[in-house]
Design a protein around this motif. Structure first.
Motif, PDB file in Angstrom:
ATOM      1  N   THR A  79      32.728 137.294  80.372  1.00  0.00           N
ATOM      2  CA  THR A  79      33.743 136.614  81.182  1.00  0.00           C
ATOM      3  C   THR A  79      35.103 137.246  80.973  1.00  0.00           C
ATOM      4  O   THR A  79      35.364 137.903  79.973  1.00  0.00           O
ATOM      5  CB  THR A  79      33.826 135.117  80.806  1.00  0.00           C
ATOM      6  N   ASP A  80      35.988 137.008  81.938  1.00  0.00           N
ATOM      7  CA  ASP A  80      37.310 137.604  81.887  1.00  0.00           C
ATOM      8  C   ASP A  80      38.185 137.016  80.781  1.00  0.00           C
ATOM      9  O   ASP A  80      39.180 137.611  80.383  1.00  0.00           O
ATOM     10  CB  ASP A  80      38.016 137.414  83.234  1.00  0.00           C
ATOM     11  N   VAL A  81      37.832 135.817  80.290  1.00  0.00           N
ATOM     12  CA  VAL A  81      38.672 135.157  79.294  1.00  0.00           C
ATOM     13  C   VAL A  81      38.251 135.503  77.874  1.00  0.00           C
ATOM     14  O   VAL A  81      38.811 134.986  76.917  1.00  0.00           O
ATOM     15  CB  VAL A  81      38.629 133.626  79.500  1.00  0.00           C
ATOM     16  N   GLU A  82      37.241 136.345  77.687  1.00  0.00           N
ATOM     17  CA  GLU A  82      36.774 136.700  76.358  1.00  0.00           C
ATOM     18  C   GLU A  82      37.896 137.435  75.604  1.00  0.00           C
ATOM     19  O   GLU A  82      38.479 138.379  76.131  1.00  0.00           O
ATOM     20  CB  GLU A  82      35.535 137.606  76.474  1.00  0.00           C
ATOM     21  N   PRO A  83      38.221 137.011  74.383  1.00  0.00           N
ATOM     22  CA  PRO A  83      39.339 137.628  73.644  1.00  0.00           C
ATOM     23  C   PRO A  83      39.056 139.082  73.292  1.00  0.00           C
ATOM     24  O   PRO A  83      37.922 139.467  73.032  1.00  0.00           O
ATOM     25  CB  PRO A  83      39.442 136.768  72.378  1.00  0.00           C
ATOM     26  N   LYS A  84      40.101 139.903  73.294  1.00  0.00           N
ATOM     27  CA  LYS A  84      39.978 141.318  72.958  1.00  0.00           C
ATOM     28  C   LYS A  84      40.522 141.540  71.546  1.00  0.00           C
ATOM     29  O   LYS A  84      41.726 141.715  71.341  1.00  0.00           O
ATOM     30  CB  LYS A  84      40.743 142.161  73.985  1.00  0.00           C
ATOM     31  N   GLU A  85      39.612 141.502  70.573  1.00  0.00           N
ATOM     32  CA  GLU A  85      40.000 141.516  69.162  1.00  0.00           C
ATOM     33  C   GLU A  85      39.841 142.883  68.503  1.00  0.00           C
ATOM     34  O   GLU A  85      40.181 143.042  67.335  1.00  0.00           O
ATOM     35  CB  GLU A  85      39.163 140.487  68.394  1.00  0.00           C
ATOM     36  N   HIS A  86      39.288 143.854  69.225  1.00  0.00           N
ATOM     37  CA  HIS A  86      39.017 145.159  68.641  1.00  0.00           C
ATOM     38  C   HIS A  86      40.010 146.179  69.208  1.00  0.00           C
ATOM     39  O   HIS A  86      40.063 146.396  70.419  1.00  0.00           O
ATOM     40  CB  HIS A  86      37.570 145.584  68.929  1.00  0.00           C
ATOM     41  N   TYR A  87      40.790 146.828  68.320  1.00  0.00           N
ATOM     42  CA  TYR A  87      41.868 147.722  68.737  1.00  0.00           C
ATOM     43  C   TYR A  87      41.595 149.160  68.302  1.00  0.00           C
ATOM     44  O   TYR A  87      41.075 149.416  67.216  1.00  0.00           O
ATOM     45  CB  TYR A  87      43.204 147.265  68.150  1.00  0.00           C
ATOM     46  N   CYS A  88      41.973 150.073  69.186  1.00  0.00           N
ATOM     47  CA  CYS A  88      41.873 151.503  68.872  1.00  0.00           C
ATOM     48  C   CYS A  88      43.073 151.897  68.001  1.00  0.00           C
ATOM     49  O   CYS A  88      44.226 151.630  68.368  1.00  0.00           O
ATOM     50  CB  CYS A  88      41.847 152.321  70.158  1.00  0.00           C
ATOM     51  N   ASP A  89      42.820 152.546  66.845  1.00  0.00           N
ATOM     52  CA  ASP A  89      43.891 152.950  65.935  1.00  0.00           C
ATOM     53  C   ASP A  89      44.737 154.085  66.499  1.00  0.00           C
ATOM     54  O   ASP A  89      45.861 154.316  66.052  1.00  0.00           O
ATOM     55  CB  ASP A  89      43.290 153.390  64.586  1.00  0.00           C
ATOM     56  N   VAL A  90      44.212 154.800  67.483  1.00  0.00           N
ATOM     57  CA  VAL A  90      44.914 155.957  68.027  1.00  0.00           C
ATOM     58  C   VAL A  90      45.872 155.556  69.156  1.00  0.00           C
ATOM     59  O   VAL A  90      47.045 155.937  69.155  1.00  0.00           O
ATOM     60  CB  VAL A  90      43.922 157.031  68.539  1.00  0.00           C
ATOM     61  N   CYS A  91      45.376 154.775  70.129  1.00  0.00           N
ATOM     62  CA  CYS A  91      46.202 154.448  71.304  1.00  0.00           C
ATOM     63  C   CYS A  91      46.456 152.960  71.484  1.00  0.00           C
ATOM     64  O   CYS A  91      47.098 152.552  72.459  1.00  0.00           O
ATOM     65  CB  CYS A  91      45.562 155.014  72.563  1.00  0.00           C
ATOM     66  N   ALA A  92      45.922 152.128  70.560  1.00  0.00           N
ATOM     67  CA  ALA A  92      46.148 150.673  70.563  1.00  0.00           C
ATOM     68  C   ALA A  92      45.478 149.929  71.727  1.00  0.00           C
ATOM     69  O   ALA A  92      45.749 148.752  71.946  1.00  0.00           O
ATOM     70  CB  ALA A  92      47.637 150.352  70.550  1.00  0.00           C
TER      71      ALA A  92
ATOM     72  N   PHE B 273      39.748 145.883  73.033  1.00  0.00           N
ATOM     73  CA  PHE B 273      38.431 145.662  73.641  1.00  0.00           C
ATOM     74  C   PHE B 273      37.860 144.341  73.144  1.00  0.00           C
ATOM     75  O   PHE B 273      38.158 143.895  72.028  1.00  0.00           O
ATOM     76  CB  PHE B 273      37.475 146.810  73.290  1.00  0.00           C
ATOM     77  N   SER B 274      37.047 143.732  73.965  1.00  0.00           N
ATOM     78  CA  SER B 274      36.427 142.457  73.593  1.00  0.00           C
ATOM     79  C   SER B 274      35.187 142.660  72.719  1.00  0.00           C
ATOM     80  O   SER B 274      34.752 141.743  72.032  1.00  0.00           O
ATOM     81  CB  SER B 274      36.052 141.665  74.849  1.00  0.00           C
ATOM     82  N   ARG B 275      34.626 143.865  72.716  1.00  0.00           N
ATOM     83  CA  ARG B 275      33.425 144.146  71.925  1.00  0.00           C
ATOM     84  C   ARG B 275      33.612 145.414  71.101  1.00  0.00           C
ATOM     85  O   ARG B 275      34.233 146.367  71.561  1.00  0.00           O
ATOM     86  CB  ARG B 275      32.211 144.297  72.840  1.00  0.00           C
ATOM     87  N   ARG B 276      33.019 145.386  69.921  1.00  0.00           N
ATOM     88  CA  ARG B 276      33.123 146.550  69.047  1.00  0.00           C
ATOM     89  C   ARG B 276      32.411 147.758  69.666  1.00  0.00           C
ATOM     90  O   ARG B 276      32.863 148.900  69.536  1.00  0.00           O
ATOM     91  CB  ARG B 276      32.534 146.235  67.669  1.00  0.00           C
ATOM     92  N   SER B 277      31.289 147.508  70.352  1.00  0.00           N
ATOM     93  CA  SER B 277      30.545 148.605  70.964  1.00  0.00           C
ATOM     94  C   SER B 277      31.391 149.326  72.016  1.00  0.00           C
ATOM     95  O   SER B 277      31.326 150.550  72.163  1.00  0.00           O
ATOM     96  CB  SER B 277      29.257 148.077  71.603  1.00  0.00           C
ATOM     97  N   SER B 278      32.221 148.564  72.743  1.00  0.00           N
ATOM     98  CA  SER B 278      33.111 149.177  73.736  1.00  0.00           C
ATOM     99  C   SER B 278      34.171 150.034  73.050  1.00  0.00           C
ATOM    100  O   SER B 278      34.525 151.112  73.537  1.00  0.00           O
ATOM    101  CB  SER B 278      33.785 148.095  74.575  1.00  0.00           C
ATOM    102  N   LEU B 279      34.665 149.557  71.913  1.00  0.00           N
ATOM    103  CA  LEU B 279      35.645 150.332  71.154  1.00  0.00           C
ATOM    104  C   LEU B 279      35.045 151.640  70.661  1.00  0.00           C
ATOM    105  O   LEU B 279      35.687 152.705  70.753  1.00  0.00           O
ATOM    106  CB  LEU B 279      36.153 149.504  69.971  1.00  0.00           C
ATOM    107  N   MET B 280      33.811 151.588  70.157  1.00  0.00           N
ATOM    108  CA  MET B 280      33.165 152.793  69.631  1.00  0.00           C
ATOM    109  C   MET B 280      32.961 153.826  70.740  1.00  0.00           C
ATOM    110  O   MET B 280      33.123 155.035  70.517  1.00  0.00           O
ATOM    111  CB  MET B 280      31.830 152.430  68.980  1.00  0.00           C
ATOM    112  N   ARG B 281      32.618 153.376  71.928  1.00  0.00           N
ATOM    113  CA  ARG B 281      32.471 154.311  73.048  1.00  0.00           C
ATOM    114  C   ARG B 281      33.815 154.935  73.402  1.00  0.00           C
ATOM    115  O   ARG B 281      33.919 156.119  73.719  1.00  0.00           O
ATOM    116  CB  ARG B 281      31.885 153.592  74.267  1.00  0.00           C
TER     117      ARG B 281
END
Length: 414
Positions: A17-30, A33-41
């Motif tokens: 859903t669109d309201v899902e919190p985005k708790e995972h941040y990229c250390d390079v560009c900030a 993402f709402s999911r860790r898997s999306s951050l890893m990609r």
């Protein structure tokens, strides 16, 4: 064909859903993402690693989706991996492996409404919306609602005009990936979806689904204003426009307006005069392929459209629709002047001449004009009768002229 893993990822994204919190941040560009898997990609972009290798040419890609796109556009004709059970061929091992899972029939998630089974719980969750009618994803521009987030994404491109999927062969761009996939098959002449009844083949699975309704007679799209039903949603939309009197497609050459884009396309060909579709039997040529197909049936005698009420068979779908109205009594064409209703639009056109007094049919011999062609033909037979009478030595020019004048005077009253 979308791989099983890709379908799973797509279903998971749809459930997000669109309201899902985005708790995972990229250390390079900030970027968040709402999911860790999306951050890893995402991180792969910064590392510049390209772990996905094309086994056919050695090219490398950062994302698996890019590899698949490369395989489809560059190696569309090379499918070295074949299924031993059904002989389907695939571009890569992953697609073959996912396909093989379909043969295993390991579908543990059952729909409590219709009994269908699904490989993933997320697939079942999406399927249940077809029963509940739930459409949680809405367009902020026009308010249209959708059961899947991916459908909303595709829809938004109709407003933005975005066409992110490009053909590597000719450069054509498309708003949906499925449209690109179908287009690519036009280059290699691949038509992988075949009808089990008549062996017709199609570029896209959706085309096959529409085609099957020709055989089953299924008409799932119903008009809320009258009793008409349709096999395709586009036909229902066009029908509703006729109720509303909306004709959004106009010809730039003569300003004629049409309900559907396909009607405008056919009309434009009347200006060009092109007839590229020719009959191999008699040489007749047509502006549209559908007209050629209907014409060929005059040679073969094929009548693929059947009436469910009386089992009569007809060669054209339009003939079947007209025939069915005789059983239902439905007369969709109404006169705006007196309210009379008719089965055919042509019948309404003839009737309107009662009100307008239009007389488009003219006798070439005496100049008399008529509202209907049949009346004019009947009139001309009387000229033929006078001519045959004069050939039997009853030839008096004065009398004949008087008789013609009498006919003309009497039939002008018709």
């Amino acid at each position: 064909m979308m791989s099983l893993k890709a379908e799973t990822m797509e279903a998971d994204r749809n459930l997000e859903t669109d309201v899902e919190p985005k708790e995972h941040y990229c250390d390079v560009c900030a970027t968040s993402f709402s999911r860790r898997s999306s951050l890893m990609r995402h991180i792969i972009i910064h590392t510049k690693k390209k772990p996905h290798l094309c086994e056919l040419c050695g090219a490398r890609f950062a994302f698996k989706a890019k590899l698949k796109q490369h395989l489809m556009l560059t190696h569309a004709n090379d499918k070295p991996y074949s299924c031993r059970k059904c002989n389907d061929s695939f571009l890569d091992k992953t697609s073959l492996r996912d396909h093989m899972a379909m043969h295993s029939k390991e579908k543990h998630h059952r729909c409590s409404v219709c009994g269908s089974f699904f490989l993933k719980k997320s697939y079942l969750a999406l399927h249940m919306r077809s029963h509940t009618g739930e459409k949680p994803f809405s367009c902020e521009t026009c308010g249209s609602c959708f059961s899947r987030k991916s459908n909303l994404t595709d829809h938004k491109r109709t407003h933005s005009g975005e066409r992110p999927f490009s053909c590597g062969i000719c450069g054509s761009s498309f708003s949906q990936k499925s449209h690109l996939n179908g287009h690519v098959r036009t280059h290699n002449e691949e038509r992988p979806f075949s009808c089990d009844i008549c062996s017709s083949s199609f570029l896209l699975k959706s085309y096959l689904v529409q085609h099957m309704r020709v055989h089953t007679g299924e008409r799932p799209f119903a008009c809320s204003l009258c009793s008409s039903t349709f096999s395709q949603k586009a036909h229902l939309i066009g029908h509703l426009r006729r109720h509303a009197g909306i004709k959004p497609y106009s010809c730039e050459l003569c300003n004629a307006c049409f309900v559907q884009k396909s009607d405008l396309t056919r009309h434009i060909q009347t200006h060009t005069g092109l007839k590229p579709f020719c009959c191999e039997v008699c040489g007749s040529c047509f502006a549209q392929k559908s007209c050629l197909i209907e014409h060929v049936r005059t040679h073969t005698g094929e009548k693929p459209y059947f009436c469910k009420v009386c089992c009569v068979s007809l060669s054209r779908k339009s003939y079947l629709l007209e025939h069915e109205r005789k059983h239902s009594g439905y007369k969709p064409y109404s006169c705006g002047v007196c309210g009379s209703s008719f089965l055919r639009n042509s019948d309404l056109g003839v009737h309107m001449r009662v009100h307008t007094d239009e007389r488009p049919y003219t006798c070439e011999i005496c100049g008399s004009s008529f509202k209907q062609n049949s009346h004019m033909l009947g009139h001309r037979r009387k000229h033929s009768h006078l001519k045959s009478s004069s050939s039997t030595n009853i030839s008096c020019d004065t009398d004949t002229t008087a008789q013609i004048q009498t006919i003309k005077t009497a039939e002008c009253k018709i």
